[in-house]
Write an enzyme that holds these catalytic residues in place. Sequence first.
Site, mmCIF file in Angstrom:
data_model
loop_
_atom_site.group_PDB
_atom_site.id
_atom_site.type_symbol
_atom_site.label_atom_id
_atom_site.label_comp_id
_atom_site.label_asym_id
_atom_site.label_seq_id
_atom_site.Cartn_x
_atom_site.Cartn_y
_atom_site.Cartn_z
ATOM 1 N N ASP A 161 -1.444 -5.764 13.986
ATOM 2 C CA ASP A 161 -1.043 -5.337 15.329
ATOM 3 C C ASP A 161 -2.024 -5.799 16.405
ATOM 4 O O ASP A 161 -2.049 -5.250 17.503
ATOM 5 C CB ASP A 161 -0.886 -3.818 15.387
ATOM 6 C CG ASP A 161 -2.179 -3.073 15.065
ATOM 7 O OD1 ASP A 161 -3.160 -3.735 14.663
ATOM 8 O OD2 ASP A 161 -2.204 -1.839 15.213
ATOM 9 N N ASN A 200 -0.244 0.228 19.897
ATOM 10 C CA ASN A 200 0.052 1.527 19.295
ATOM 11 C C ASN A 200 1.284 2.191 19.895
ATOM 12 O O ASN A 200 1.850 3.100 19.293
ATOM 13 C CB ASN A 200 -1.151 2.468 19.441
ATOM 14 C CG ASN A 200 -2.323 2.026 18.586
ATOM 15 O OD1 ASN A 200 -2.196 1.872 17.372
ATOM 16 N ND2 ASN A 200 -3.455 1.787 19.218
ATOM 17 N N ASN A 215 41.375 -24.429 21.722
ATOM 18 C CA ASN A 215 40.881 -24.957 20.450
ATOM 19 C C ASN A 215 41.173 -24.072 19.250
ATOM 20 O O ASN A 215 40.989 -24.494 18.115
ATOM 21 C CB ASN A 215 39.369 -25.197 20.540
ATOM 22 C CG ASN A 215 38.596 -23.943 20.920
ATOM 23 O OD1 ASN A 215 39.110 -23.070 21.602
ATOM 24 N ND2 ASN A 215 37.357 -23.858 20.480
ATOM 25 N N TYR A 216 41.654 -22.854 19.459
ATOM 26 C CA TYR A 216 41.778 -21.889 18.356
ATOM 27 C C TYR A 216 43.221 -21.421 18.242
ATOM 28 O O TYR A 216 43.813 -20.944 19.215
ATOM 29 C CB TYR A 216 40.844 -20.704 18.626
ATOM 30 C CG TYR A 216 40.778 -19.678 17.518
ATOM 31 C CD1 TYR A 216 40.531 -20.057 16.199
ATOM 32 C CD2 TYR A 216 40.945 -18.329 17.792
ATOM 33 C CE1 TYR A 216 40.452 -19.111 15.190
ATOM 34 C CE2 TYR A 216 40.862 -17.370 16.792
ATOM 35 C CZ TYR A 216 40.620 -17.766 15.485
ATOM 36 O OH TYR A 216 40.545 -16.826 14.487
ATOM 37 N N GLU A 218 -16.815 6.442 13.284
ATOM 38 C CA GLU A 218 -15.495 6.689 13.854
ATOM 39 C C GLU A 218 -15.586 7.810 14.885
ATOM 40 O O GLU A 218 -16.401 8.725 14.767
ATOM 41 C CB GLU A 218 -14.497 7.055 12.756
ATOM 42 C CG GLU A 218 -14.242 5.945 11.753
ATOM 43 C CD GLU A 218 -13.694 4.684 12.397
ATOM 44 O OE1 GLU A 218 -12.891 4.791 13.349
ATOM 45 O OE2 GLU A 218 -14.084 3.579 11.968
ATOM 46 N N GLN A 226 0.878 -1.173 0.000
ATOM 47 C CA GLN A 226 0.000 0.000 0.000
ATOM 48 C C GLN A 226 0.917 1.225 0.000
ATOM 49 O O GLN A 226 1.400 1.657 1.035
ATOM 50 C CB GLN A 226 -0.913 0.013 1.229
ATOM 51 C CG GLN A 226 -1.918 1.164 1.215
ATOM 52 C CD GLN A 226 -2.733 1.241 2.497
ATOM 53 O OE1 GLN A 226 -2.413 0.599 3.493
ATOM 54 N NE2 GLN A 226 -3.791 2.043 2.475
ATOM 55 N N TYR A 278 36.696 -24.447 30.444
ATOM 56 C CA TYR A 278 36.186 -24.201 29.093
ATOM 57 C C TYR A 278 36.422 -25.450 28.265
ATOM 58 O O TYR A 278 37.569 -25.894 28.088
ATOM 59 C CB TYR A 278 36.884 -23.011 28.433
ATOM 60 C CG TYR A 278 36.503 -22.860 26.972
ATOM 61 C CD1 TYR A 278 35.212 -22.482 26.610
ATOM 62 C CD2 TYR A 278 37.418 -23.151 25.957
ATOM 63 C CE1 TYR A 278 34.845 -22.378 25.283
ATOM 64 C CE2 TYR A 278 37.061 -23.050 24.624
ATOM 65 C CZ TYR A 278 35.772 -22.663 24.293
ATOM 66 O OH TYR A 278 35.406 -22.572 22.974
ATOM 67 N N HIS A 309 34.055 -27.593 37.623
ATOM 68 C CA HIS A 309 34.434 -26.256 38.090
ATOM 69 C C HIS A 309 35.252 -25.500 37.055
ATOM 70 O O HIS A 309 36.210 -26.032 36.490
ATOM 71 C CB HIS A 309 35.290 -26.336 39.374
ATOM 72 C CG HIS A 309 34.814 -27.298 40.389
ATOM 73 N ND1 HIS A 309 33.780 -27.031 41.244
ATOM 74 C CD2 HIS A 309 35.232 -28.561 40.686
ATOM 75 C CE1 HIS A 309 33.579 -28.073 42.036
ATOM 76 N NE2 HIS A 309 34.439 -29.013 41.707
#
Length: 461
Positions: free
Chosen positions: A102, A225, A385-386, A152, A73, A365, A362
Site C-alpha cells: 500500500d 489507509n 450491421n446487426y 511503535e 498469511q 453510426y 455528422h
Amino acid sequence: MEVIALILAAGQGTRMRSGLPKVLHRIGGLCLLEHVYRLAAALEVRETVIVYGHGGEQALSALGHLPATWIEQKKRRGTGHAVMQAVDRIGDDSTVLVLYGDVPLLRRETVETLLHHAGESSLGLLTVELDNPTGYGRIIRDASGRVLRIVEEKDATPEERAVREVNTGILAVEGAPLKRWLKALRNDNAQGEYYLTDIVAMAVAEGYFIDATHPTSPDEVLGVNDRRQLAELERIYQVHQARALMERGVTLRDPARFDLRGEIVELGRDVEIDVNVILEGRIALGDEVRIGPNVYLKDTVIGPGVAVLANSVIEGAVIGAGSRVGPFARLRPESVLAEGVHIGNFVEVKQSDIAVGSKVNHLSYIGDASIGRGVNVGAGTITCNYDGVAKHRTIIEDGAFIGSDTQLVAPVRVGRNATIGAGSTITRDTPEDCLTLSRARQLSVEGWKRPEKARKESCAE
C-alpha cells in the site's frame, strides 16, 4: 547482490470501507500492489514474494498473472509474522528487501540507495522526518546519532512520541541474520503482534550498524489507509506524471486537470493537451497532436498532425496522420482511420476501417464497415450491421457519395463512385458510377385541409 523482494500485502484495510482488498484499489490506473510489483521488477530482483491475506481470492484473480511467488498469511499477527510466512524463500546469502503493497510512490533510486546500505554488518532502513508523526513507529537514536531501536507509537513514552523521525517499514537486510532474528521475535506488546521493527534492536545488540536512508520526498513513503489518503496519493502521482510529460516537451494547458492512468509508449514533438483529458492504457502520440478539452483516450495510436476535438471518446483505435476527430465523436475498439480522415460531431465508429481522405462529418453510426478512399458519408447515415443474431459488414468503395439520412442494411456493398440519394434504405449491392435511391415518390395533394380540432362548448352556453 542477489535480492529477494518481499511485498507485504495482507492487510484488511478496514478504514477503506470496501469489499475490495486495500491493495487492489487504484492509483494512476494501476492497483496499489501492482505499482510496488513494478518497482521490484525494475530493480531486477531474483524473486518477488507477495504475502497476501484478506481478500486473497480477489487479489489472485486480479494480479495472479504476475510472475511472483504468492504466499498466504492466514492469520494476521503483525509484520514480523508476515515475513515469517516467506522464510522458506529466503536464502542465507540473499538480501531481503521488504516493501509494502500500500506504498505505491516509492522511487527506484531511493530503493537502490537503501540496498547499497545493506551488507554483512549493516541493516538498511528507510526513515523519514514528518511534521506530524502520529501513527508511525519512532526512530530512537543514542547521543551520537546511532539508531538503537524502533518504538511503535502505542508502546512509546511521551518523550519518544515527540521524535519526528519515523520508520517507513521499508528495509533491506541479509537473509541469514533476518531468519535468526525472526525466530527471536516476541509479541509481548500493546498490539499482541510480532513487530518486524524489533529486529532493529536485535541487530544493534549484535553489533550491526543501522544505516538509515531518507527518500528524496516524504511523498514517496506515504501509505494508503482510507479513501482520503487514496485521493491525496492520486493527486501526488498525477502531478509527477504531468511534470514528467512537460519535461518531455508536452504542453499541458492545466497540469492540475490532466490524468494519466496508463503509459505513453510513444511521444512526438509539440503535443498539446487541453484541460480535463484522461489517458488510459497504452497511448502513442505523434508529432503536433492536438487534444481538446474533456477527451478520453484508451489504448489508442494517434498519428502526427491529428486534432482530437472536445468531448470525444476514443478506445482501441488507430488514427492516421492529419485526421480530425470530433467534437463529441466516439471511436470504439478496432477502428482504423487512415490519413486525412474526418470524423465529426455525434459520429460513432465501431470496428471499421476508413481509408484516406474520407469524411463522416455528422450524426452517423458506422459499424463493421470498410470505407474506401475519398468517400463522403452524409449526415444521419446508419450502417445497419446487426440482424438480431449476427453482425454483418458494409463495404463502401472509393469515391462513393452517401446522401443524408441513409440506411445501409448489411451485408451490402456500395460500388466505386456510386451516389446514394438522400433518405434511401439500401438493402442490395449498388453498381458503380450511378445514382441509387429507394425513397417513395413525393406527392402533393391540392385542396387538402388539415383536420380541425373539435370546438369545446363553454359553460355559459
